[in-house]
Design an enzyme around this catalytic site. Structure first.
Site, mmCIF file in Angstrom:
data_model
loop_
_atom_site.group_PDB
_atom_site.id
_atom_site.type_symbol
_atom_site.label_atom_id
_atom_site.label_comp_id
_atom_site.label_asym_id
_atom_site.label_seq_id
_atom_site.Cartn_x
_atom_site.Cartn_y
_atom_site.Cartn_z
ATOM 1 N N ALA A 1 10.042 6.824 -3.439
ATOM 2 C CA ALA A 1 8.863 7.778 -3.686
ATOM 3 C C ALA A 1 7.479 7.553 -3.631
ATOM 4 O O ALA A 1 6.141 7.686 -4.353
ATOM 5 C CB ALA A 1 9.078 8.094 -5.349
ATOM 6 N N GLY A 2 7.143 6.094 -3.592
ATOM 7 C CA GLY A 2 5.787 5.633 -3.653
ATOM 8 C C GLY A 2 4.875 6.008 -2.150
ATOM 9 O O GLY A 2 5.329 6.739 -0.968
ATOM 10 N N GLN A 3 3.178 5.519 -1.786
ATOM 11 C CA GLN A 3 2.927 5.480 -1.252
ATOM 12 C C GLN A 3 2.803 5.490 0.048
ATOM 13 O O GLN A 3 2.824 6.833 1.373
ATOM 14 C CB GLN A 3 1.206 5.630 -1.903
ATOM 15 C CG GLN A 3 0.511 4.412 -1.958
ATOM 16 C CD GLN A 3 -1.003 4.200 -1.674
ATOM 17 O OE1 GLN A 3 -1.454 5.110 -1.037
ATOM 18 N NE2 GLN A 3 -1.611 3.434 -2.196
ATOM 19 N N ALA B 1 6.189 4.704 1.491
ATOM 20 C CA ALA B 1 6.600 5.572 1.998
ATOM 21 C C ALA B 1 6.734 6.734 2.717
ATOM 22 O O ALA B 1 7.133 7.176 3.337
ATOM 23 C CB ALA B 1 7.983 5.554 0.948
ATOM 24 N N ARG C 1 0.233 -4.487 -8.794
ATOM 25 C CA ARG C 1 -1.123 -4.982 -10.814
ATOM 26 C C ARG C 1 -0.909 -4.131 -11.443
ATOM 27 O O ARG C 1 -1.417 -3.374 -11.135
ATOM 28 C CB ARG C 1 -1.039 -6.164 -9.259
ATOM 29 C CG ARG C 1 -1.913 -7.426 -10.684
ATOM 30 C CD ARG C 1 -2.722 -8.151 -8.927
ATOM 31 N NE ARG C 1 -3.073 -9.221 -10.218
ATOM 32 C CZ ARG C 1 -3.836 -10.258 -9.243
ATOM 33 N NH1 ARG C 1 -2.767 -10.367 -7.752
ATOM 34 N NH2 ARG C 1 -3.856 -11.581 -9.701
ATOM 35 N N VAL D 1 7.708 -5.336 3.116
ATOM 36 C CA VAL D 1 6.468 -4.964 3.334
ATOM 37 C C VAL D 1 6.202 -4.974 1.671
ATOM 38 O O VAL D 1 4.840 -6.009 1.781
ATOM 39 C CB VAL D 1 6.623 -3.419 3.075
ATOM 40 C CG1 VAL D 1 4.873 -2.518 2.916
ATOM 41 C CG2 VAL D 1 7.231 -3.295 4.818
ATOM 42 N N GLY D 2 6.841 -5.245 0.638
ATOM 43 C CA GLY D 2 6.560 -5.464 -0.884
ATOM 44 C C GLY D 2 6.278 -6.895 -1.431
ATOM 45 O O GLY D 2 6.500 -7.269 -1.125
ATOM 46 N N ASN D 3 5.174 -6.709 -2.164
ATOM 47 C CA ASN D 3 3.881 -8.138 -2.051
ATOM 48 C C ASN D 3 4.689 -8.830 -3.392
ATOM 49 O O ASN D 3 5.514 -7.956 -4.400
ATOM 50 C CB ASN D 3 2.543 -8.409 -2.547
ATOM 51 C CG ASN D 3 1.900 -7.957 -0.359
ATOM 52 O OD1 ASN D 3 2.655 -8.357 -0.310
ATOM 53 N ND2 ASN D 3 1.288 -6.652 -1.209
ATOM 54 N N ASP E 1 -1.685 -7.102 9.135
ATOM 55 C CA ASP E 1 -3.159 -7.482 9.039
ATOM 56 C C ASP E 1 -3.701 -7.634 10.954
ATOM 57 O O ASP E 1 -4.142 -7.890 11.555
ATOM 58 C CB ASP E 1 -2.596 -9.127 8.584
ATOM 59 C CG ASP E 1 -2.072 -8.520 7.509
ATOM 60 O OD1 ASP E 1 -3.173 -8.823 6.625
ATOM 61 O OD2 ASP E 1 -0.680 -9.504 6.756
ATOM 62 N N HIS F 1 0.851 -13.306 4.083
ATOM 63 C CA HIS F 1 0.885 -11.758 3.983
ATOM 64 C C HIS F 1 -0.748 -12.047 2.700
ATOM 65 O O HIS F 1 0.022 -11.951 1.505
ATOM 66 C CB HIS F 1 1.164 -11.070 3.730
ATOM 67 C CG HIS F 1 0.786 -9.374 3.790
ATOM 68 N ND1 HIS F 1 -0.105 -8.924 4.817
ATOM 69 C CD2 HIS F 1 0.761 -8.632 2.605
ATOM 70 C CE1 HIS F 1 -0.911 -8.038 3.749
ATOM 71 N NE2 HIS F 1 0.020 -7.696 2.550
HETATM 72 P P1 NAI Z 1 3.359 2.712 -4.869
HETATM 73 O O1 NAI Z 1 3.001 1.879 -6.419
HETATM 74 O O2 NAI Z 1 2.315 3.921 -4.125
HETATM 75 O O3 NAI Z 1 5.295 2.630 -4.138
HETATM 76 C C1 NAI Z 1 6.423 1.739 -5.335
HETATM 77 C C2 NAI Z 1 7.345 2.361 -5.166
HETATM 78 O O4 NAI Z 1 8.318 1.226 -5.481
HETATM 79 C C3 NAI Z 1 7.531 3.322 -6.757
HETATM 80 O O5 NAI Z 1 8.157 4.227 -6.411
HETATM 81 C C4 NAI Z 1 8.297 2.301 -8.088
HETATM 82 O O6 NAI Z 1 8.586 3.238 -8.373
HETATM 83 C C5 NAI Z 1 8.711 1.699 -5.846
HETATM 84 N N1 NAI Z 1 9.866 0.668 -6.941
HETATM 85 C C6 NAI Z 1 9.599 -0.527 -8.523
HETATM 86 N N2 NAI Z 1 10.099 -1.341 -8.505
HETATM 87 C C7 NAI Z 1 11.679 -0.638 -7.863
HETATM 88 C C8 NAI Z 1 12.249 -0.962 -7.506
HETATM 89 N N3 NAI Z 1 13.121 -2.299 -8.581
HETATM 90 N N4 NAI Z 1 13.535 -0.396 -6.417
HETATM 91 C C9 NAI Z 1 13.126 0.267 -6.263
HETATM 92 N N5 NAI Z 1 11.970 1.071 -5.583
HETATM 93 C C10 NAI Z 1 11.129 0.056 -6.758
HETATM 94 O O7 NAI Z 1 3.227 1.239 -3.860
HETATM 95 P P2 NAI Z 1 2.896 1.133 -1.897
HETATM 96 O O8 NAI Z 1 1.543 1.354 -2.009
HETATM 97 O O9 NAI Z 1 3.540 2.483 -1.680
HETATM 98 O O10 NAI Z 1 3.289 -0.305 -2.201
HETATM 99 C C11 NAI Z 1 4.161 -0.247 -2.020
HETATM 100 C C12 NAI Z 1 4.387 -2.309 -1.703
HETATM 101 O O11 NAI Z 1 3.271 -2.950 -0.450
HETATM 102 C C13 NAI Z 1 3.100 -2.716 -2.725
HETATM 103 O O12 NAI Z 1 4.066 -3.921 -3.250
HETATM 104 C C14 NAI Z 1 2.048 -3.109 -1.455
HETATM 105 O O13 NAI Z 1 1.367 -4.129 -2.547
HETATM 106 C C15 NAI Z 1 2.621 -3.354 -1.182
HETATM 107 N N6 NAI Z 1 1.961 -3.796 0.407
HETATM 108 C C16 NAI Z 1 2.296 -4.824 1.663
HETATM 109 C C17 NAI Z 1 1.258 -4.761 2.501
HETATM 110 C C18 NAI Z 1 1.876 -5.571 3.333
HETATM 111 O O14 NAI Z 1 0.511 -5.822 5.108
HETATM 112 N N7 NAI Z 1 2.724 -6.404 3.862
HETATM 113 C C19 NAI Z 1 0.065 -3.953 3.097
HETATM 114 C C20 NAI Z 1 -0.119 -2.508 2.013
HETATM 115 C C21 NAI Z 1 0.881 -3.010 0.448
#
Ligand code: NAI
Length: 331
Positions: free
Chosen positions: A13-15, A17, A92, A129-131, A159, A187
């Site tokens: 549901a996040g951005q 995705a 964060r 992907v998640g940090n 990157d 990363h």
């Molecule tokens: P977002 O906050 O828009 O979406 C994250 C989603 O994950 C939310 O819908 C949230 O409810 C869900 N979530 C939280 N805990 C969860 C769990 N236990 N199980 C399933 N879903 C869960 O964040 P966004 O922008 O989509 O970013 C996601 C992650 O990607 C962040 O950790 C961000 O730091 C990381 N990221 C990594 C990059 C990379 O190059 N490796 C680049 C950009 C972002």
């Protein structure tokens, strides 16, 4: 037409995705002849939002989308999946230390590793992907011992894409004419964007990028910090973190892993075997090639003194993150 494969996206549901799901469902990742059954995992409070995403996927009328399963249950989400995009993580929050964020997120990846161990295909390819992506991938692998550790990777492709784009702009070339840029390590802001092996097609002939740019100061300083801080620059401008480019990079990573790179080098966080003097058993980004679904670290590159310092610094950070994460996972 092949039988559909099950693909899970967490944080559905996040951005990120929101951009990624279309790319997967439209054939950009697994190819134009591979139908996909999408499993969408998010947390319970997000199920309403996820319903909207499911409606939009239906409204895209995509021929390759064989079905969609939205869920808040990890074991349902990971059941029989062939590919996993682990995007979901806790963002964060204000006042939160890096340490607190790591603690919160590695717990999520411990739980998801355990679920995958039980119910995913044993050949599932996992992209975190998640940090903190590298350390999350390591923890996920540790808690899924029945799945080979080579199947857990972390994303540094964004990157790499940023680095390639910076060099192409500097040289006034189309982005596809710059190759062999490497991202080493974590990363994070300690990553090492390395142009020393990069080549560029100039006037139809491939030339080394360092000679073409002929500015060591730029390559070791401005270029490195621009790539390291690009995420922060996007946040400052957009007031939200990179999403479109992160989704594109996730697609690139999984596509290359599944369908192969040929002789192109791509950067992927993979479990280190100690190559290039890096710490073993951390998820470290290396240059790799992929063939038949298997990645292989590019061997035999020369690391100069500057590179050595950069590799050691990012390796040290990863070893520290690993120790912290293992401590958190004990309870
Ligand atoms: P977002 O906050 O828009 O979406 C994250 C989603 O994950 C939310 O819908 C949230 O409810 C869900 N979530 C939280 N805990 C969860 C769990 N236990 N199980 C399933 N879903 C869960 O964040 P966004 O922008 O989509 O970013 C996601 C992650 O990607 C962040 O950790 C961000 O730091 C990381 N990221 C990594 C990059 C990379 O190059 N490796 C680049 C950009 C972002």
């Amino acid at each position: 037409m092949a039988a559909p494969i099950k693909v899970v996206v967490t944080g559905a549901a996040g951005q990120i995705a929101y951009s990624l799901l279309y790319q997967i469902a439209s054939g950009s990742v697994f190819g134009p002849d591979q139908p996909v059954y999408l499993h969408l995992l998010d947390i319970a409070p997000m199920m309403g939002v996820l319903e909207g995403v499911v409606m939009e996927l239906a409204d895209c009328a995509l021929p390759l989308l064989a079905g969609v399963l939205p869920t808040a249950n990890p074991e349902e989400a990971f059941k029989d999946v062939a590919a996993a995009f682990l995007v979901g993580a806790m963002p964060r929050k204000e006042g939160m230390e890096r340490k607190d964020l790591l603690a919160a997120n590695v717990r999520i990846f411990k739980e998801q590793g355990q679920a995958m161990d039980k119910v995913a295909r044993k050949d599932v390819k996992v992209l975190v992907v998640g940090n903190p992506a590298n350390t999350n991938a390591l923890i996920c692998s540790k808690y899924a011992p029945s799945i080979p550790k080579e199947n857990f990777t972390a994303m540094t492709r964004l990157d790499q894409n940023r680095a390639q784009s910076q060099l192409a702009a500097k040289l006034g070339l189309p982005v596809q004419d710059v190759k062999r840029v490497i991202i080493w390590g974590n990363h994070s802001s300690t990553q090492f964007p390395d142009a020393s092996n990069a080549v560029a097609k100039i006037g139809g002939v491939e030339k080394p990028v360092p000679a073409a740019i002929n500015d060591n100061e730029y390559l070791r300083s401005t270029f490195v910090t621009t790539v390291q801080k690009r995420g922060a620059a996007v946040i400052a401008a957009r007031k939200m973190s990179s999403a479109l480019s992160a989704a594109k990079a996730a697609s690139d990573h999984m596509k290359d892993w599944f369908l192969g790179t040929g002789d192109r080098w791509v950067s992927m966080g993979v479990v280190s075997d100690g190559s290039y003097g890096t710490p073993r058993d951390v998820v470290f980004s290396f240059p790799v090639t992929c063939s038949n679904g298997v990645w292989k670290i590019v061997e035999g590159l020369t690391i100069d003194d500057f590179g050595r310092q950069m590799l050691d610094a990012t390796g040290k950070e990863l070893a520290e993150e690993k120790a912290e994460a293992l401590e958190v996972c004990k309870d």
